[in-house]
Design a protein around this motif. Structure first.
Motif, PDB file in Angstrom:
ATOM      1  N   HIS A 505       0.816  -1.215   0.000  1.00 19.38           N
ATOM      2  CA  HIS A 505       0.000   0.000   0.000  1.00 19.38           C
ATOM      3  C   HIS A 505       0.851   1.267   0.000  1.00 19.38           C
ATOM      4  CE1 HIS A 505      -3.638  -2.290   0.445  1.00 19.38           C
ATOM      5  NE2 HIS A 505      -3.202  -2.881   1.532  1.00 19.38           N
ATOM      6  N   HIS A 506       2.065   1.212  -0.544  1.00 21.68           N
ATOM      7  CA  HIS A 506       2.932   2.394  -0.447  1.00 21.68           C
ATOM      8  C   HIS A 506       2.411   3.569  -1.280  1.00 21.68           C
ATOM      9  CE1 HIS A 506       4.634   0.496  -4.139  1.00 21.68           C
ATOM     10  NE2 HIS A 506       4.957   1.731  -4.481  1.00 21.68           N
ATOM     11  N   LEU A 507       1.510   3.341  -2.223  1.00 21.59           N
ATOM     12  CA  LEU A 507       0.918   4.432  -3.015  1.00 21.59           C
ATOM     13  C   LEU A 507      -0.456   4.843  -2.508  1.00 21.59           C
ATOM     14  CD1 LEU A 507       1.858   3.206  -6.611  1.00 21.59           C
ATOM     15  CD2 LEU A 507       2.961   5.021  -5.300  1.00 21.59           C
ATOM     16  N   LEU A 508      -0.956   4.161  -1.494  1.00 19.35           N
ATOM     17  CA  LEU A 508      -2.334   4.368  -1.054  1.00 19.35           C
ATOM     18  C   LEU A 508      -2.593   5.791  -0.595  1.00 19.35           C
ATOM     19  CD1 LEU A 508      -5.132   3.201  -0.335  1.00 19.35           C
ATOM     20  CD2 LEU A 508      -4.174   2.565   1.901  1.00 19.35           C
ATOM     21  N   LEU A 509      -1.750   6.329   0.251  1.00 22.16           N
ATOM     22  CA  LEU A 509      -2.016   7.649   0.822  1.00 22.16           C
ATOM     23  C   LEU A 509      -1.933   8.751  -0.224  1.00 22.16           C
ATOM     24  CD1 LEU A 509      -0.191   7.485   4.291  1.00 22.16           C
ATOM     25  CD2 LEU A 509      -2.574   6.985   3.741  1.00 22.16           C
ATOM     26  N   ILE A 510      -0.884   8.756  -1.036  1.00 21.33           N
ATOM     27  CA  ILE A 510      -0.724   9.834  -2.011  1.00 21.33           C
ATOM     28  C   ILE A 510      -1.799   9.753  -3.081  1.00 21.33           C
ATOM     29  CG2 ILE A 510       0.926   8.582  -3.471  1.00 21.33           C
ATOM     30  CD1 ILE A 510       1.068  12.319  -2.628  1.00 21.33           C
ATOM     31  N   ASP A 511      -2.141   8.526  -3.516  1.00 17.40           N
ATOM     32  CA  ASP A 511      -3.191   8.389  -4.527  1.00 17.40           C
ATOM     33  C   ASP A 511      -4.540   8.833  -3.974  1.00 17.40           C
ATOM     34  OD1 ASP A 511      -1.384   7.461  -6.325  1.00 17.40           O
ATOM     35  OD2 ASP A 511      -2.041   5.383  -6.296  1.00 17.40           O
ATOM     36  N   THR A 512      -4.841   8.414  -2.751  1.00 23.82           N
ATOM     37  CA  THR A 512      -6.124   8.762  -2.157  1.00 23.82           C
ATOM     38  C   THR A 512      -6.220  10.258  -1.884  1.00 23.82           C
ATOM     39  OG1 THR A 512      -6.251   6.577  -1.125  1.00 23.82           O
ATOM     40  CG2 THR A 512      -7.701   8.270  -0.261  1.00 23.82           C
ATOM     41  N   ASP A 520     -15.710  12.218   1.768  1.00 22.95           N
ATOM     42  CA  ASP A 520     -16.570  11.040   1.578  1.00 22.95           C
ATOM     43  C   ASP A 520     -16.189   9.981   2.625  1.00 22.95           C
ATOM     44  OD1 ASP A 520     -17.838   8.695   0.695  1.00 22.95           O
ATOM     45  OD2 ASP A 520     -17.750   9.336  -1.393  1.00 22.95           O
ATOM     46  N   PRO A 521     -17.109   9.564   3.484  1.00 25.27           N
ATOM     47  CA  PRO A 521     -16.778   8.568   4.519  1.00 25.27           C
ATOM     48  C   PRO A 521     -16.201   7.277   3.949  1.00 25.27           C
ATOM     49  CG  PRO A 521     -18.913   9.563   4.946  1.00 25.27           C
ATOM     50  CD  PRO A 521     -18.504  10.042   3.598  1.00 25.27           C
ATOM     51  N   ALA A 522     -16.643   6.890   2.752  1.00 25.31           N
ATOM     52  CA  ALA A 522     -16.133   5.654   2.166  1.00 25.31           C
ATOM     53  C   ALA A 522     -14.630   5.733   1.910  1.00 25.31           C
ATOM     54  CB  ALA A 522     -16.874   5.358   0.858  1.00 25.31           C
ATOM     55  N   THR A 523     -14.143   6.915   1.569  1.00 23.03           N
ATOM     56  CA  THR A 523     -12.709   7.096   1.330  1.00 23.03           C
ATOM     57  C   THR A 523     -11.908   6.805   2.590  1.00 23.03           C
ATOM     58  OG1 THR A 523     -13.130   8.772  -0.358  1.00 23.03           O
ATOM     59  CG2 THR A 523     -10.944   8.751   0.627  1.00 23.03           C
ATOM     60  N   ILE A 524     -12.329   7.378   3.710  1.00 18.20           N
ATOM     61  CA  ILE A 524     -11.591   7.207   4.961  1.00 18.20           C
ATOM     62  C   ILE A 524     -11.671   5.761   5.437  1.00 18.20           C
ATOM     63  CG2 ILE A 524     -11.319   8.084   7.310  1.00 18.20           C
ATOM     64  CD1 ILE A 524     -10.845  10.111   4.986  1.00 18.20           C
ATOM     65  N   ARG A 525     -12.845   5.148   5.314  1.00 19.87           N
ATOM     66  CA  ARG A 525     -12.995   3.758   5.780  1.00 19.87           C
ATOM     67  C   ARG A 525     -12.139   2.800   4.947  1.00 19.87           C
ATOM     68  NH1 ARG A 525     -18.702   5.145   5.854  1.00 19.87           N
ATOM     69  NH2 ARG A 525     -19.358   5.620   8.002  1.00 19.87           N
ATOM     70  N   SER A 526     -12.066   3.019   3.655  1.00 22.97           N
ATOM     71  CA  SER A 526     -11.276   2.114   2.807  1.00 22.97           C
ATOM     72  C   SER A 526      -9.797   2.169   3.154  1.00 22.97           C
ATOM     73  CB  SER A 526     -11.485   2.460   1.332  1.00 22.97           C
ATOM     74  OG  SER A 526     -10.952   3.737   1.026  1.00 22.97           O
ATOM     75  N   VAL A 527      -9.281   3.368   3.443  1.00 21.64           N
ATOM     76  CA  VAL A 527      -7.868   3.494   3.827  1.00 21.64           C
ATOM     77  C   VAL A 527      -7.641   2.846   5.189  1.00 21.64           C
ATOM     78  CG1 VAL A 527      -6.015   5.109   4.380  1.00 21.64           C
ATOM     79  CG2 VAL A 527      -7.536   5.575   2.454  1.00 21.64           C
ATOM     80  N   ALA A 528      -8.538   3.079   6.127  1.00 23.16           N
ATOM     81  CA  ALA A 528      -8.390   2.485   7.466  1.00 23.16           C
ATOM     82  C   ALA A 528      -8.397   0.965   7.393  1.00 23.16           C
ATOM     83  CB  ALA A 528      -9.503   2.991   8.378  1.00 23.16           C
ATOM     84  N   GLU A 529      -9.253   0.399   6.560  1.00 22.07           N
ATOM     85  CA  GLU A 529      -9.306  -1.064   6.430  1.00 22.07           C
ATOM     86  C   GLU A 529      -8.015  -1.609   5.828  1.00 22.07           C
ATOM     87  OE1 GLU A 529     -12.729  -1.764   4.094  1.00 22.07           O
ATOM     88  OE2 GLU A 529     -14.165  -1.214   5.678  1.00 22.07           O
ATOM     89  N   ALA A 530      -7.446  -0.896   4.857  1.00 24.83           N
ATOM     90  CA  ALA A 530      -6.206  -1.364   4.222  1.00 24.83           C
ATOM     91  C   ALA A 530      -5.024  -1.283   5.172  1.00 24.83           C
ATOM     92  CB  ALA A 530      -5.933  -0.542   2.967  1.00 24.83           C
TER      93      ALA A 530
END
Length: 810
Positions: A505-512, A520-530
């Motif tokens: 997930h090294h690109l997860l934060l910058i991409d998101t 959008d709550p779905a955005t925050i929840r998806s990152v937290a789950e990953a």
């Protein structure tokens, strides 16, 4: 029959047409290439020039090849470097006539000629004044005429070079450093100059000059092969382009690779990078030895006087078990036993990096030839020394290169071989894959005080792109490799899982942060789950910054850093048990509220321009924040984007969202707020009043933006260059529960965002929010869209929108 015999038979005399025909056959023939063809071309040229010189030459004259021609390294479009040497006894008119008899046929054939007419004394004086002339004369080779005259000049020039070595080598080193600063490093450039860049043919020639001085010598292993490989590539480049060029341009790399029998341009670049790395490392070692010798010459008399005439004993300072410093280098202690101490290479490397000293070439070679492999898993000391090496900061790079030059890195990390010297075909990236990983570790070393597990951060930085050597998604491949490497290094199972998660997930934060709606709550929840835990989130935040900083100047900025920090704050709150806030309840800034009310009151667009300077040291480019508030209506996004393009404003980032007005307001509705970060393409920024006036006209339809942009494009014809890949438009899976996320990746160009916005409007969708990001020449944009009723699109409608946007960008 030799090549020369064939040529002489074909031309019958020394005429230009016969030489040209034989030269063409030689260059087009497939039976010879590489060193044999270069040598044959030199012999062919020698015979032709000797014929021009004459069977009964003018007494006291000689024709001498210098420089690359003197070395017999004639590429198809190489210059002919010639010196007409005379002893001064012949009539000057006769010498001039002889020169004309040689130079003009060369010019008539369209060959580049670097020529001079001098006596030996004049040649030596010129060499003493001009280092480049002296370097060319070091490779002087007799072609025709008085052999004794040529031999006398060679002997005198070599004697001068050796007598003047302390001064001239210092000049040569400065010349090489200045050229490297100007041309860059060959081993990392996407369009390298095979001759002038650091690690190129000029540096290989400089190493020959150092060896000729008898003061120091370059490491011989692989050097001749590296030089040959670069010359072979230059030969192919000359034949493919038909030009005397040393720059390996992108559009010619596939053809050059094919002519050399290589799979593709990536295989070609990898060979070029490997050769350049060999030459660059040999240069580093050689210049270090030159410096050591020159320093010792200055200090030796003083030391001998202090010791009463005895031989000086070099001082040795212990650095670690089996490792000492001697004369500015890290060497092995006399009692060291590499064959019985498998951790010694890592211990020596860590000690060198921590001390900021180079590893001695002899020490590295001794370690490579005698050290036994580490057991699996590694012992704790090996893992600790490895982490210490990675955490040493900038000195890690030189030590890592020394280990890699002798094959120690791939012995420690076999998976490294797939990323070694691997090019990255993305202008945002400054480095090859392997060097980018080392640079990421260097950047991570600056961030170790921000995390609880600096060891995991450093190793994750080194491994985060390790999957780029494998097909498919490099993050997924890298996760598997990282898990295996971490276990082999000796990390505990829980740490192995953390490292594999960081790599995956090294690109997860910058991409998101740059492409998704953080409200959008779905955005925050998806990152937290990953991510899974606060400690992993902390590490991923630091890894994201280290990765971006090691990529290149276009990959990170204060703006992007603030977006990532905002995302981390929101995800951290969710992981701590706080609920995700309702987007409608999020507060607006005072400025946003003011603009929204002003837009509502006036019924038209309201603009605010505010200059920003990124970074405390103001090292980053100055940008301008542009806030635009417009009562919600169709066509806002393409209108604003088109007006900005008309005024030649480059969009770095953009964000669009709706602000709801309070329900107690009469005719309550919503105002669209567009937050842009822009910079002038060139010249000064336009006035806000002009922007607003054009925006009003764009919104009411009286300003033909598309026509204006088309006229401007037509006035500036496209220049020949690399063809950009086609735009890619897709639906982001599970991007949001409130909208459909359309992601666009395309070559950045004026009016791009206007065309995308117009295509979305024509498709009949509503843009709920937009997130635009530009990385170098690449635009990566995300648009949250809904149907007219405000719900996410069904799959068939989303696919139709994708096709519409693709058609607009085709």
């Amino acid at each position: 029959m030799t090549t020369t015999d064939t040529v002489m038979e074909s031309q019958g005399d020394s005429g230009p047409s016969g030489y040209a025909a034989a030269r063409l056959r030689l260059l087009q023939g497939e039976e010879q290439s590489g060193p044999p063809r270069r040598a044959a071309l030199a012999r062919l040229t020698d015979d032709w020039l000797a014929g021009l010189f004459g069977a009964q030459p003018l007494k006291g004259t000689a024709l001498v090849a210098v420089g690359g021609y003197g070395r017999g390294e004639l590429s198809p479009r190489s210059d002919l470097d010639l010196l007409l040497l005379h002893d001064g006894s012949a009539d000057p008119g006769a010498v001039a006539s002889l020169a004309d008899r040689i130079w003009y046929p060369v010019w008539d054939l369209g060959l580049a000629l670097d020529h001079s007419v001098r006596t030996p004394g004049e040649a030596r004086r010129t060499a003493g004044e001009d280092l480049k002339v002296q370097l060319g004369l070091l490779d002087a080779r007799h072609v025709a005429g008085d052999l004794g005259l040529t031999a006398g000049l060679r002997t005198a020039v070599l004697a001068d070079w050796r007598n003047q070595a302390p001064r001239r080598l210092t000049e040569l080193q400065e010349l090489c450093a200045e050229r490297a600063e100007r041309q860059g490093e060959l081993q990392f450039l996407l369009e390298p100059d095979l001759k002038e860049a650091r690690g190129g043919l000029r540096d290989a020639t400089a190493l020959r000059a150092v060896a000729a001085s008898w003061l120091a010598d370059a490491p011989r292993a692989g050097l001749d092969e590296a030089r040959r490989r670069l010359l072979d590539v230059r030969d192919a480049l000359h034949l493919v382009t038909g030009r005397a060029t040393d720059r390996l341009a992108l559009q010619e790399q596939d053809q050059v690779a094919s002519s050399l029998g290589l799979l593709d341009a990536d295989a070609l670049l990898r060979q070029v990078y490997e050769a350049a790395r060999t030459i660059a490392y040999a240069s580093d070692v050689t210049w270090r030895e030159v410096g050591r010798v020159l320093r010792s010459r200055k200090t030796r008399p003083r030391l001998r006087a202090m010791l009463g005439g005895g031989k000086p004993v070099p001082e040795r300072t212990p650095l670690a078990e089996g490792v000492v410093e001697q004369d500015g280098e890290v060497v092995l202690a006399r009692a060291a036993r590499p064959g019985r101490d498998p951790v010694l290479p890592l211990r020596a490397a860590a000690a060198a990096a921590q001390a900021g000293l180079p590893l001695s070439l002899h020490a590295v070679r001794a370690l490579a030839s005698t050290t036994q492999p580490l057991p699996t898993p590694w012992p704790a000391e090996a893992r600790e020394q490895f982490v210490t090496l990675l955490g040493a900061g900038r000195p890690t790079v030189a030590v890592w290169e020394a280990l890699e030059a002798e094959g120690l890195i791939t012995r420690l990390l076999p998976d490294w071989e797939r990323v070694r010297c691997r090019p990255q075909r993305n202008a945002v990236h400054t480095w090859t894959v392997d060097r980018h990983l080392v640079e990421a570790a260097v950047q991570a070393s600056e961030l170790t005080r921000r995390v609880h597990r600096p060891d995991l951060l450093l190793v994750a930085a080194l491994l985060h792109d390790i999957g780029k050597g494998w097909p498919g998604d490099h993050s997924e491949a890298g996760e598997v490799i990282a898990r295996d490497v971490a276990a082999r290094i000796g990390f505990e199972r829980a740490d192995v899982e953390v490292l594999s998660t960081l790599v995956r997930h090294h690109l997860l934060l910058i991409d998101t942060a740059t492409r998704r709606d953080l409200d959008d709550p779905a955005t925050i929840r998806s990152v937290a789950e990953a991510v899974g835990s606060a400690s992993t989130l902390e590490l991923l935040h630091a890894l994201t910054e280290a990765d971006a900083l090691a990529t290149g100047p276009a990959a990170w900025s204060t703006w992007r850093g603030s977006l990532v920090a905002d995302l981390v704050k929101r995800v951290g709150a969710l992981l701590a048990g706080d609920p995700v806030p309702d987007p409608a309840a999020l507060p607006n800034t005072v400025e946003q509220e003011r603009l929204a009310w002003e837009a509502y009151r006036t019924g038209g667009p309201v603009l605010s321009l505010r200059a920003q300077t990124e970074g405390a040291g103001a090292d980053e480019p100055v940008g301008v924040e542009l806030l635009v508030a417009v009562p919600d209506q169709p066509g806002v996004l393409p209108a604003v984007a088109g007006v900005l393009a008309m005024h030649r404003l480059t969009v770095r980032t953009a964000d669009l969202r709706a602000i709801a007005l309070p329900e107690d307001v009469e005719s309550a509705g919503s105002v669209l707020l567009l937050q842009w970060r822009v910079a002038a393409e060139y010249g000064s920024l336009p006035e806000a009043a002009r922007l607003r006036a054009d925006l009003v006209r764009a919104l009411d339809g009286s300003l033909d933006i598309a026509g204006r942009l088309a006229e401007r494009d037509a006035a500036y014809p496209r220049r020949r260059g690399a063809v950009a890949p086609p735009a890619r438009v897709s639906v982001a899976p599970a991007g949001s529960q409130l909208a459909t996320v359309i992601e666009v990746r395309a070559q950045d160009a004026p009016g791009l965002l206007h065309r995308i916005g117009r295509a979305l409007e024509d498709a009949g969708v509503m843009v709920r929010s937009a997130h635009v990001s530009t990385l170098g020449s690449n635009a990566v944009d995300a648009f949250y869209v809904t149907g007219p009723e405000g719900a996410p699109l069904v799959a068939s409608d989303a696919a139709e929108v994708v096709r519409s946007v693709e058609g607009a960008l085709r």
